[in-house]
Write a protein that holds these residues in place. Sequence first.
Motif, short mmCIF file in Angstrom:
data_model
loop_
_atom_site.label_atom_id
_atom_site.label_comp_id
_atom_site.label_asym_id
_atom_site.label_seq_id
_atom_site.Cartn_x
_atom_site.Cartn_y
_atom_site.Cartn_z
N ALA A 46 0.81 -1.21 0.00
CA ALA A 46 0.00 0.00 0.00
C ALA A 46 0.84 1.27 0.00
O ALA A 46 0.36 2.34 -0.37
CB ALA A 46 -0.93 0.00 1.21
N ALA A 47 2.12 1.16 0.43
CA ALA A 47 2.99 2.33 0.47
C ALA A 47 3.63 2.62 -0.88
O ALA A 47 4.30 3.65 -1.05
CB ALA A 47 4.07 2.14 1.53
N VAL A 48 3.45 1.74 -1.85
CA VAL A 48 4.06 1.89 -3.17
C VAL A 48 3.06 2.54 -4.12
O VAL A 48 1.95 2.05 -4.30
CB VAL A 48 4.48 0.51 -3.74
CG1 VAL A 48 5.11 0.67 -5.12
CG2 VAL A 48 5.46 -0.16 -2.78
N PRO A 49 3.41 3.66 -4.73
CA PRO A 49 2.47 4.33 -5.64
C PRO A 49 2.35 3.59 -6.97
O PRO A 49 3.24 2.84 -7.38
CB PRO A 49 3.11 5.71 -5.83
CG PRO A 49 4.56 5.50 -5.61
CD PRO A 49 4.68 4.41 -4.57
N GLU A 50 1.24 3.81 -7.62
CA GLU A 50 1.05 3.30 -8.98
C GLU A 50 1.86 4.16 -9.95
O GLU A 50 2.11 5.33 -9.69
CB GLU A 50 -0.44 3.34 -9.36
CG GLU A 50 -1.32 2.39 -8.56
CD GLU A 50 -1.10 0.92 -8.92
OE1 GLU A 50 -0.22 0.62 -9.77
OE2 GLU A 50 -1.78 0.08 -8.32
N PRO A 51 2.34 3.60 -11.07
CA PRO A 51 2.09 2.23 -11.56
C PRO A 51 3.05 1.18 -11.00
O PRO A 51 2.95 0.01 -11.35
CB PRO A 51 2.28 2.38 -13.07
CG PRO A 51 3.34 3.43 -13.19
CD PRO A 51 3.07 4.42 -12.07
N LEU A 52 3.99 1.62 -10.14
CA LEU A 52 4.96 0.68 -9.60
C LEU A 52 4.28 -0.43 -8.80
O LEU A 52 4.71 -1.59 -8.86
CB LEU A 52 5.97 1.43 -8.72
CG LEU A 52 7.31 0.75 -8.43
CD1 LEU A 52 8.03 0.38 -9.71
CD2 LEU A 52 8.18 1.66 -7.56
N ARG A 53 3.22 -0.09 -8.09
CA ARG A 53 2.53 -1.09 -7.28
C ARG A 53 2.03 -2.24 -8.14
O ARG A 53 2.16 -3.41 -7.76
CB ARG A 53 1.37 -0.46 -6.53
CG ARG A 53 0.66 -1.42 -5.58
CD ARG A 53 -0.63 -0.81 -5.03
NE ARG A 53 -0.38 0.49 -4.41
CZ ARG A 53 -1.35 1.30 -3.99
NH1 ARG A 53 -2.62 0.96 -4.15
NH2 ARG A 53 -1.06 2.47 -3.44
#
Length: 266
Positions: free
Chosen positions: A149-156
């Motif tokens: 949940a701490a990783v922003p999109e689009p990396l998530r």
Amino acid sequence: QGDAAAAAAWIERGRNSAAEGPLKSALTALHYFLDLYACWDRFDHDAALRNARAFAKHAYLLAPLFSNARIAKLRDCAAESAAFLHSLGPADAASREFVLDLAANARRRLGQERYDDALARVYRAMEALAQWKLAASHGIVSTGRVPVAAVPEPLRGRWTHAAREGLLKLGIQDAYELLSALDDPLGARFEALGLAGQAGSTERGKGSPLNARNSSILAHGFRPARPAETQELWNKLLLLLETTEAALPQFPKLQARAEFSAPSRG
């Protein structure tokens, strides 16, 4: 010659062979001073601080060897070193001071032409810098347990498949990629320095000069680190830190006939 452990051992041998009296006491005090840096150089920070405290208590015993002015310089030097050691913070967490200390240690290994040792320290310093920045600026306390949940999109979306129980384990390249995704300037600086690998590569880190560490004898390879590549990475570490060699913690230099040069930090 920059070998604090050898200097401390040499003085210890002299102390042990000296008769009881002022000279033996002076050599004991000098050993506290030198062993401060010998312990520091091998990352035994607690022992280094104990030596700093012991030296502060016994520095006056140096009178047979040094003038009062030089004893004062030694005392000031040890006090400044102790203050930096205190600034490193808890032993189980990264800090900017911790990274600066690693960079300085790497520089000493470079000076001794111990390139594999220097390269290992540079790599760890870069990794610790990312770990500290993620914790200090983004609340991600461990790269070994990063909440998806701490990783922003689009990396998530790209990383979700690697998660275990909602947590990710990140290596050095992933940590800096996450910093970039979080719009942290450190991530952008890492990429600008060419440390993230070739643009457009499907394998992050391919072509990165950091791969020199993976190929070294002390990591996963079979060849010694090359002087030029080690120096290049150390220079990039300074740029990543936005600092200079002069601003790193310095060890003092004792020269022949008790000539003394105190360290300085920018």
